[in-house]
Design an enzyme around this catalytic site. Sequence first.
Site, PDB file in Angstrom:
ATOM      1  N   ASP A  46       0.654  -0.760   0.178  1.00 20.68           N
ATOM      2  CA  ASP A  46       0.016  -0.166   0.070  1.00 20.68           C
ATOM      3  C   ASP A  46       1.150   1.577  -0.149  1.00 20.68           C
ATOM      4  O   ASP A  46       1.798   1.719   1.091  1.00 20.68           O
ATOM      5  CB  ASP A  46      -0.995   0.041   1.179  1.00 20.68           C
ATOM      6  CG  ASP A  46      -1.924   1.080   1.008  1.00 20.68           C
ATOM      7  OD1 ASP A  46      -2.866   1.316   0.631  1.00 20.68           O
ATOM      8  OD2 ASP A  46      -1.787   1.844   2.371  1.00 20.68           O
ATOM      9  N   TYR A  51       3.235   9.962  -0.219  1.00 17.40           N
ATOM     10  CA  TYR A  51       4.216   9.414  -0.264  1.00 17.40           C
ATOM     11  C   TYR A  51       6.132   8.955  -0.455  1.00 17.40           C
ATOM     12  O   TYR A  51       6.915   8.650  -0.159  1.00 17.40           O
ATOM     13  CB  TYR A  51       4.422   7.401   0.611  1.00 17.40           C
ATOM     14  CG  TYR A  51       3.293   7.218   0.851  1.00 17.40           C
ATOM     15  CD1 TYR A  51       2.060   8.221   1.749  1.00 17.40           C
ATOM     16  CD2 TYR A  51       2.454   5.977   0.870  1.00 17.40           C
ATOM     17  CE1 TYR A  51       1.533   7.603   2.490  1.00 17.40           C
ATOM     18  CE2 TYR A  51       1.465   4.937   1.977  1.00 17.40           C
ATOM     19  CZ  TYR A  51       0.462   6.633   2.941  1.00 17.40           C
ATOM     20  OH  TYR A  51       0.102   5.738   3.227  1.00 17.40           O
ATOM     21  N   LYS A  76      -2.936   6.209  -3.420  1.00 16.00           N
ATOM     22  CA  LYS A  76      -4.109   7.083  -3.449  1.00 16.00           C
ATOM     23  C   LYS A  76      -3.223   8.613  -3.629  1.00 16.00           C
ATOM     24  O   LYS A  76      -2.347   8.697  -4.298  1.00 16.00           O
ATOM     25  CB  LYS A  76      -3.750   7.363  -1.468  1.00 16.00           C
ATOM     26  CG  LYS A  76      -4.057   5.604  -0.698  1.00 16.00           C
ATOM     27  CD  LYS A  76      -3.607   5.890   0.537  1.00 16.00           C
ATOM     28  CE  LYS A  76      -3.996   5.085   1.248  1.00 16.00           C
ATOM     29  NZ  LYS A  76      -1.841   5.019   1.214  1.00 16.00           N
ATOM     30  N   HIS A 109      -7.331   9.536  -0.963  1.00 20.32           N
ATOM     31  CA  HIS A 109      -6.362  10.138   0.266  1.00 20.32           C
ATOM     32  C   HIS A 109      -7.532   9.835   1.753  1.00 20.32           C
ATOM     33  O   HIS A 109      -7.260   9.718   2.677  1.00 20.32           O
ATOM     34  CB  HIS A 109      -5.664  10.657  -0.044  1.00 20.32           C
ATOM     35  CG  HIS A 109      -4.430  10.081   0.319  1.00 20.32           C
ATOM     36  ND1 HIS A 109      -3.161   9.968   0.978  1.00 20.32           N
ATOM     37  CD2 HIS A 109      -4.525   9.248   1.975  1.00 20.32           C
ATOM     38  CE1 HIS A 109      -2.133   9.605   1.623  1.00 20.32           C
ATOM     39  NE2 HIS A 109      -3.264   9.455   2.398  1.00 20.32           N
TER      40      HIS A 109
END
Length: 275
Positions: A46, A51, A76, A109
């Site tokens: 994930d 990120y 996301k 998100h």
Amino acid sequence: MVLSLQSNTQLLSGGTMPVIGLGVYLNDECATACQVALEEGYRMIDSARYYMNEAQVGVGVRRSGIPREQIFISSKIYHVDFGFARARECIQESVDQLGLGYYDLYLIHSPLTGKEKRIATYRALVEAKKEGLVKKIGVSNYSGKHIDEIIDAGLELPDVNQIELHPFCQQRPIVEYCRAKGITVQAYSPLVTGRMDHDVFRQLAKKHDKDEAQILIRWSLQKGYVPLPKSSRSERIRSNTQVFDFELDNDDMDALDALDQGGKGAVTWNPVEEP
């Protein structure tokens, strides 16, 4: 049902998803972690645009030698990129960064920015699914009222809602809503971002000859959630899979359930009440 690292859960729109995955938040160089996780038997990773490691996920997958079709990869879109046109661009960018052709699951998100942009962004996910860029779509940090907007707009239900879930923050109204709709609940921060020094965790770890992280992951699995424990350490990635050889009994589960503090127990941003 007896669970194993190879177990899957059924998704609303068809198909399945592994019952546990590796989270890669705050892991900028996560290729090695992904490779180790896949070699240890994980089949789900994930990530997220926020990120900034989607390309690293792709590197780790390729290094592992595991066939792409055997791995479930999610990402996301962050709220700064919401809106139909921008979201379409970002989904394509995500797929290009990953370098593996498609995502198995792509999520919104959070519910930030308001209803209009939320729905426009979700429409972009629906279009990306039609085009084969993503196989399944979902949301994250959504409460029932946010999912109701999707229903009211006449759009397909999300397969997944990924929310903060652990004994201190159990989000029961959201979980109950999702279960009633057939939406799979993924649990992020299942290890309470390291706050594992509670007496109940220690006592259960001693009772079952496990560590506190394994107790928390097992609790999540037995609640029917799909936990996404994160780690960059090979030994921790490995130990987080060693949760299928024991079971928490009813008293254990009751003790953990009793720790719920509602929203006050959240250890991350948890924007589920966003208007």
